[in-house]
Write a protein that holds these residues in place. Structure first.
Motif, short mmCIF file in Angstrom:
data_model
loop_
_atom_site.label_atom_id
_atom_site.label_comp_id
_atom_site.label_asym_id
_atom_site.label_seq_id
_atom_site.Cartn_x
_atom_site.Cartn_y
_atom_site.Cartn_z
N ILE A 36 0.95 -1.21 -0.41
CA ILE A 36 -0.23 -0.11 0.02
C ILE A 36 0.83 0.50 0.15
O ILE A 36 2.48 0.97 0.73
CB ILE A 36 -1.26 0.07 1.47
CG1 ILE A 36 -2.05 0.53 1.36
CG2 ILE A 36 0.13 0.50 2.36
CD1 ILE A 36 -2.90 0.66 1.88
N LYS A 37 0.51 2.52 -0.95
CA LYS A 37 1.13 3.47 -0.84
C LYS A 37 0.66 4.54 0.13
O LYS A 37 -0.79 4.59 -0.18
CB LYS A 37 1.39 3.86 -2.16
CG LYS A 37 1.92 2.76 -3.30
CD LYS A 37 1.90 3.54 -4.47
CE LYS A 37 2.82 2.81 -5.91
NZ LYS A 37 2.03 1.37 -6.10
N GLU A 38 1.07 5.06 1.44
CA GLU A 38 0.88 5.93 1.63
C GLU A 38 2.26 7.35 1.55
O GLU A 38 2.87 7.05 2.21
CB GLU A 38 0.84 4.87 3.00
CG GLU A 38 0.20 6.15 4.18
CD GLU A 38 0.24 5.40 5.43
OE1 GLU A 38 -0.83 5.49 6.73
OE2 GLU A 38 1.19 4.79 6.02
N GLY A 39 1.28 8.51 0.83
CA GLY A 39 2.66 9.65 1.31
C GLY A 39 3.58 9.30 -0.09
O GLY A 39 3.33 8.86 -1.01
N ARG A 40 4.62 9.84 1.17
CA ARG A 40 5.77 9.16 0.05
C ARG A 40 6.33 7.38 0.63
O ARG A 40 7.34 7.25 0.06
CB ARG A 40 7.30 9.86 0.68
CG ARG A 40 7.07 11.50 0.17
CD ARG A 40 8.12 11.85 0.46
NE ARG A 40 9.66 11.55 -0.13
CZ ARG A 40 9.68 11.71 -0.74
NH1 ARG A 40 9.65 12.59 -1.84
NH2 ARG A 40 11.52 11.25 -1.43
N THR A 41 5.86 7.20 1.24
CA THR A 41 6.01 5.47 1.83
C THR A 41 5.11 4.23 0.51
O THR A 41 4.26 4.55 1.13
CB THR A 41 6.15 5.48 3.33
OG1 THR A 41 6.57 6.31 4.02
CG2 THR A 41 6.21 4.10 3.68
N LEU A 42 5.75 3.81 0.49
CA LEU A 42 5.27 2.68 -0.29
C LEU A 42 5.56 1.64 1.17
O LEU A 42 7.24 0.99 1.45
CB LEU A 42 6.39 2.18 -1.13
CG LEU A 42 5.61 0.53 -2.01
CD1 LEU A 42 4.23 -0.06 -2.10
CD2 LEU A 42 6.53 -0.26 -2.80
N TRP A 43 5.03 0.45 1.91
CA TRP A 43 4.62 0.24 2.77
C TRP A 43 4.01 -1.74 1.72
O TRP A 43 3.51 -1.91 1.35
CB TRP A 43 2.80 -0.33 3.38
CG TRP A 43 3.18 0.96 4.51
CD1 TRP A 43 3.42 2.24 3.63
CD2 TRP A 43 4.11 0.93 6.34
NE1 TRP A 43 3.61 2.78 5.51
CE2 TRP A 43 4.62 2.55 6.52
CE3 TRP A 43 4.80 -0.15 6.39
CZ2 TRP A 43 5.25 2.56 7.49
CZ3 TRP A 43 5.66 0.50 7.69
CH2 TRP A 43 5.83 1.65 8.22
N VAL A 44 5.40 -2.56 1.88
CA VAL A 44 5.06 -3.63 0.79
C VAL A 44 5.68 -5.07 1.54
O VAL A 44 6.13 -5.15 2.64
CB VAL A 44 6.69 -3.45 -0.15
CG1 VAL A 44 7.71 -3.59 0.34
CG2 VAL A 44 6.60 -4.91 -1.28
#
Length: 352
Positions: A36-44
Motif C-alpha cells: 500500500i502506498k501512503e504518501g511518500r512511503t510504500l509499505w510492502v
C-alpha cells in the motif's frame, strides 16, 4: 491476538493480506506479496514471511517510493536497499524481491498472488490468446516470463508503456491486480479469479494404508495434503509434472524436476523399500518428493510446511490443465539459476 503497531492504512492491508494468505488457492507458504502506498512511503510485504501472519507479526517494510522509482529509472542494481526507511522498519525485515514491481504500479494497493486458477492459464501454450475471452471487460495485459525482481519489473514497464492496466497475468508465475483502495483491489482480484476458474479432473485415489506401510522406516512419509497423490496416480498429471518446472516458487521449495521411482519396482515392495532407503541417504541431493507411478506421492520425512504447501499447489494446478496438454515450462537454465539465486536462498532461510 494483538496486531503489530501498524498505521491505519497498513492495518487495513494487513487484514486483507491475512485473508489472502489463509487461502491456499491464492497464496502458498511464503509466496505472494501485497503493498500500500501512503504518501511518500510504500509499505510492502517483507521477504520470506507468510501473509496469513500479517495480523500476528510485523509484515510490511517501508521504503521511499520516489527513491525506489528514481533508482529503477537510473538502472541501479539495488534500487530498494538504499530506499528502506530503516528508522520505521521492524528489525530484520527485508523488502520483497517484488518491491520494484509494486513501486512501478500506479495503484495505491497492489496484490500479487500465485492464484492456482491464474497459473493454470499462465502455463498453457497461446495463453495470451486464450485469456481474451475470460478477461473481456478487464483492463489487463499479458507479461512474458521474466525472473522475479528487477527483470520482471522491466518486463511489466514495457507492457505498461503501451497499456493502462489494472490486471497483469504473468507467464509461468501468477497474477497482479491493483486498486485505489484495499476493497477495490480485493474485489477486482475476486472477479478475475472467478473468471479464470477451470474445471478439475478427478485423479484415482491412492491406497494410503499401503503407502504408509511402504514408507515406514525408510525416511519418507506421506505428504500433508492428500490431494498431492493425484500427481502420481493420474498418468496425465504425472506426465505434466515431469515435463519441467512451471513457476519460480516450485524451484525454491521442491527443486528443478519431479523425481519418479522406477516403474519396474511398483510391484515389488521389498525392492522398492530398499530403493527408497538408498534414495533417502543421498543427503542434500535427496529429492523433496517422489512420485510412485499409479500408487501415490512420498516426501522426505523432514519436509517443511512451505514445501508441503508448494507440492499441494502443483496438485491444484495440474488437474486444471487439459489432460493432453504439455505445459510451457521454465527453461532448464532458468530453473537452475533460480535454485542458486541469492534472493531466493534468503527467502528459503526465512521459511519455517
Amino acid at each position: 491476538m494483538n496486531s503489530p503497531d501498524y498505521t491505519p492504512a497498513c492495518l487495513t492491508l494487513a487484514r486483507l493480506s491475512a485473508r489472502l494468505g489463509a487461502d491456499p488457492l491464492l497464496i502458498q507458504g511464503a509466496g505472494g506479496n501485497t503493498s500500500i502506498k501512503e504518501g511518500r512511503t510504500l509499505w510492502v510485504k517483507a521477504s520470506g514471511l507468510w501473509l496469513r501472519d500479517a495480523l500476528a507479526r510485523p509484515m510490511f517494510a517501508p521504503v521511499d517510493l520516489a527513491e525506489v522509482r528514481r533508482r529503477v529509472a537510473g538502472g541501479e542494481a539495488d534500487p530498494v536497499g538504499p530506499a528502506l526507511q530503516a528508522g520505521r522498519a521492524a528489525p530484520g525485515l527485508r523488502p520483497s524481491i517484488e518491491t520494484t514491481l509494486h513501486a512501478l504500479m500506479p495503484h495505491a494497493v497492489v496484490l500479487h498472488v500465485h492464484a492456482v486458477e491464474a497459473i493454470a492459464w499462465a502455463v498453457q501454450p497461446d495463453a495470451e490468446q486464450r485469456l481474451r475471452m475470460p478477461l473481456a471487460g478487464q483492463r489487463w495485459a499479458w507479461v512474458p516470463y521474466a525472473r522475479p525482481g528487477l527483470p520482471l519489473t522491466r518486463a511489466v514497464a514495457t507492457v505498461m508503456a503501451r497499456h493502462e492496466v489494472d490486471v497483469l497475468l504473468l507467464a509461468n508465475h501468477g497474477l497482479v491486480v491493483g486498486g485505489a483502495t484495499p476493497d477495490e483491489a480485493e474485489d477486482r482480484l475476486n472477479h478475475v479469479v472467478a473468471a479464470l476458474r477451470r474445471p478439475q479432473r478427478r485423479a484415482p485415489a491412492a491406497d494410503l494404508v499401503a503407502l504408509r506401510t511402504l514408507a515406514e522406516g525408510t525416511g519418507w512419509a506421506l505428504p500433508t495434503h492428500e490431494r498431492c497423490h493425484g500427481i502420481a496416480t493420474d498418468p496425465a498429471q504425472l506426465a505434466q509434472a515431469r515435463a519441467g518446472v512451471l513457476y519460480p516458487d516450485h524451484v525454491v521449495f521442491l527443486g528443478t524436476r519431479q523425481h519418479t521411482a522406477p516403474q519396474r519396482l511398483m510391484h515389488d515392495d521389498t525392492a522398492l523399500r530398499q530403493w527408497l532407503q538408498s534414495e533417502r541417504q543421498r543427503g542434500e541431493h535427496t529429492p523433496a518428493s517422489l512420485a510412485l507411478p499409479g500408487r501415490g506421492m512420498l516426501v522426505r520425512d523432514d519436509l517443511g510446511e512451505g514445501a508441503q504447501d508448494m507440492l499441494a499447489c502443483l496438485a491444484d494446478v495440474l488437474p486444471r490443465l487439459p489432460a493432453d496438454m504439455i505445459p510451457v515450462c521454465l527453461p532448464d537454465d532458468e530453473a537452475r539459476g533460480l535454485a542458486d539465486w541469492e534472493a531466493e536462498k534468503f527467502r528459503r532461510q526465512q521459511v519455517r
